[in-house]
Enzyme design. Sequence first.
Site, PDB file in Angstrom:
ATOM      1  N   HIS A  54      -3.086  -7.457   1.691  1.00 51.39           N
ATOM      2  CA  HIS A  54      -2.485  -6.428   0.820  1.00 51.39           C
ATOM      3  C   HIS A  54      -3.508  -5.929  -0.198  1.00 51.39           C
ATOM      4  O   HIS A  54      -3.797  -6.611  -1.179  1.00 51.39           O
ATOM      5  CB  HIS A  54      -1.283  -7.026   0.085  1.00 51.39           C
ATOM      6  CG  HIS A  54      -0.373  -6.005  -0.487  1.00 51.39           C
ATOM      7  ND1 HIS A  54       0.896  -5.801  -0.016  1.00 51.39           N
ATOM      8  CD2 HIS A  54      -0.538  -5.111  -1.479  1.00 51.39           C
ATOM      9  CE1 HIS A  54       1.472  -4.833  -0.705  1.00 51.39           C
ATOM     10  NE2 HIS A  54       0.612  -4.391  -1.601  1.00 51.39           N
ATOM     11  N   HIS A  56      -5.605  -2.204  -2.012  1.00 54.17           N
ATOM     12  CA  HIS A  56      -5.692  -0.762  -2.242  1.00 54.17           C
ATOM     13  C   HIS A  56      -7.147  -0.396  -2.540  1.00 54.17           C
ATOM     14  O   HIS A  56      -7.721  -0.920  -3.498  1.00 54.17           O
ATOM     15  CB  HIS A  56      -4.830  -0.344  -3.442  1.00 54.17           C
ATOM     16  CG  HIS A  56      -3.388  -0.730  -3.321  1.00 54.17           C
ATOM     17  ND1 HIS A  56      -2.417   0.145  -2.901  1.00 54.17           N
ATOM     18  CD2 HIS A  56      -2.751  -1.901  -3.579  1.00 54.17           C
ATOM     19  CE1 HIS A  56      -1.237  -0.469  -2.906  1.00 54.17           C
ATOM     20  NE2 HIS A  56      -1.424  -1.715  -3.312  1.00 54.17           N
ATOM     21  N   ARG A  58      -7.906   3.122  -2.456  1.00 59.98           N
ATOM     22  CA  ARG A  58      -7.704   4.446  -3.064  1.00 59.98           C
ATOM     23  C   ARG A  58      -8.370   5.607  -2.327  1.00 59.98           C
ATOM     24  O   ARG A  58      -8.473   6.698  -2.891  1.00 59.98           O
ATOM     25  CB  ARG A  58      -8.165   4.444  -4.526  1.00 59.98           C
ATOM     26  CG  ARG A  58      -7.560   3.352  -5.409  1.00 59.98           C
ATOM     27  CD  ARG A  58      -6.057   3.356  -5.371  1.00 59.98           C
ATOM     28  NE  ARG A  58      -5.488   2.498  -6.417  1.00 59.98           N
ATOM     29  CZ  ARG A  58      -4.214   2.114  -6.452  1.00 59.98           C
ATOM     30  NH1 ARG A  58      -3.380   2.511  -5.504  1.00 59.98           N
ATOM     31  NH2 ARG A  58      -3.765   1.342  -7.433  1.00 59.98           N
ATOM     32  N   ASP A 277      -2.888  -7.849  -3.614  1.00 58.44           N
ATOM     33  CA  ASP A 277      -2.358  -6.607  -4.191  1.00 58.44           C
ATOM     34  C   ASP A 277      -3.376  -6.005  -5.158  1.00 58.44           C
ATOM     35  O   ASP A 277      -3.027  -5.539  -6.255  1.00 58.44           O
ATOM     36  CB  ASP A 277      -1.014  -6.825  -4.885  1.00 58.44           C
ATOM     37  CG  ASP A 277      -0.229  -5.508  -5.050  1.00 58.44           C
ATOM     38  OD1 ASP A 277      -0.719  -4.463  -4.577  1.00 58.44           O
ATOM     39  OD2 ASP A 277       0.858  -5.540  -5.650  1.00 58.44           O
ATOM     40  N   HIS A 281      -6.945   0.757 -11.329  1.00 60.46           N
ATOM     41  CA  HIS A 281      -6.582   1.883 -12.173  1.00 60.46           C
ATOM     42  C   HIS A 281      -7.633   2.038 -13.266  1.00 60.46           C
ATOM     43  O   HIS A 281      -8.346   1.084 -13.604  1.00 60.46           O
ATOM     44  CB  HIS A 281      -5.216   1.673 -12.833  1.00 60.46           C
ATOM     45  CG  HIS A 281      -4.066   1.612 -11.892  1.00 60.46           C
ATOM     46  ND1 HIS A 281      -3.661   2.699 -11.146  1.00 60.46           N
ATOM     47  CD2 HIS A 281      -3.224   0.599 -11.576  1.00 60.46           C
ATOM     48  CE1 HIS A 281      -2.619   2.351 -10.408  1.00 60.46           C
ATOM     49  NE2 HIS A 281      -2.327   1.082 -10.653  1.00 60.46           N
TER      50      HIS A 281
END
Length: 396
Positions: A54, A56, A58, A277, A281
Amino acid sequence: MLIRNAKDANGSVCDVWVKDGKIAALGVGLPADLDAEVIDAAGLTILPAFIDTHCHWRTPGLEYKEDIATGSAAAAAGGYTFVNLMPNTKPVCSTPEIVYAVQNKAKEIGLCDANQTVSITKDFDGKTIDHLLTLPEDIRFITEDGNGVMDNAVMARVFAIATERGLTVMSHAEDREISPWDYRLAENIETVRNCHLAEYYGTRLHMCHVSTAEAVDAVRQSRRKGARVSCEVTPHHLWFDDKRLQYKVNPPIRTDKDVKALVEAIKDGTVTCIGTDHAPHTAEEKAKGAAGMVGLETAFAACYTKLCRMEGLPLELLSFLMSAGPAAVMGLADRKGLLCPGYDADLVLVDIDHMYTVHADKLHSKSKNTPFDGENLYGRIKMTVKGGKITYRSEE
């Protein structure tokens, strides 16, 4: 390559001979190939490299947070050689073209392989699922990550299609009509629904970032019924509870009771793997309330310190949760996740004997949003090897 004098997960001295990108032999006092690089790993522990179910990165569209190059570097620095990427990009990953572009770019960079998942509904519209009927045979994982599919009839059809086409449904469990006022209930309800659909249709279901005692028990009950259900927990849901940390992640940091329930679920085999996860950001986005944290570079140390040092669980179990377990979920168990002759030479050397301090500004990720900044952990990654080639070497 010949790695000498390392300890394996059981604490036994272990030499590993690597040839042509594979593990050629394991033993003690293996003879060195004259052309092989010899690495003295005395004082370090050797494990199969980690696999993240899992993550990210982007790309496409949100590369200002993380791109494939920086995500790959962060993965390598965390001991990872394979990650599974979520589709909540811009545009949403709903097409094979995006899948192949991302995967090929990761392969070109060469630090970490990637599997790119496809959205359950087209562009996350909550209803259109026709694209699932025409996915190529090599695209096998679908998820609405960041969103729960709200319509029960749509989700039932998805599970039926997934069973027929051999797809694995990866579920972010959140009823978004309930989560604004009760995120615990929101996760629990969708977990129960999706586990039942997996039982009903015989679908392969992987529950992402399970965080509540009730949700992990729903997974346990489904597995006991013989359903093809697996689940992951995150390092931050194991390390923090809501009395120790107020930091916005999705699902939220839970109670101490929930943390204990997750640890018990690891002990009894309900939990299949650790998923980071990893969610980058910017500082500005976090200040405005964006949910998520980077996790690739702190995952092993947080889990080793929590599960092995504090809970007394064996390192072999943690190695399973971070390597063989996720390899099974991702369909890689025939070649990745174990220290065995013939398996890919994806390896990690870790220092489990000395504590170190996490410094967010030293992370390889483009984003630095981590609540682990300043934490003292055991389990620093010292070297990562992918296919027999060194992809990361610690300078500390």
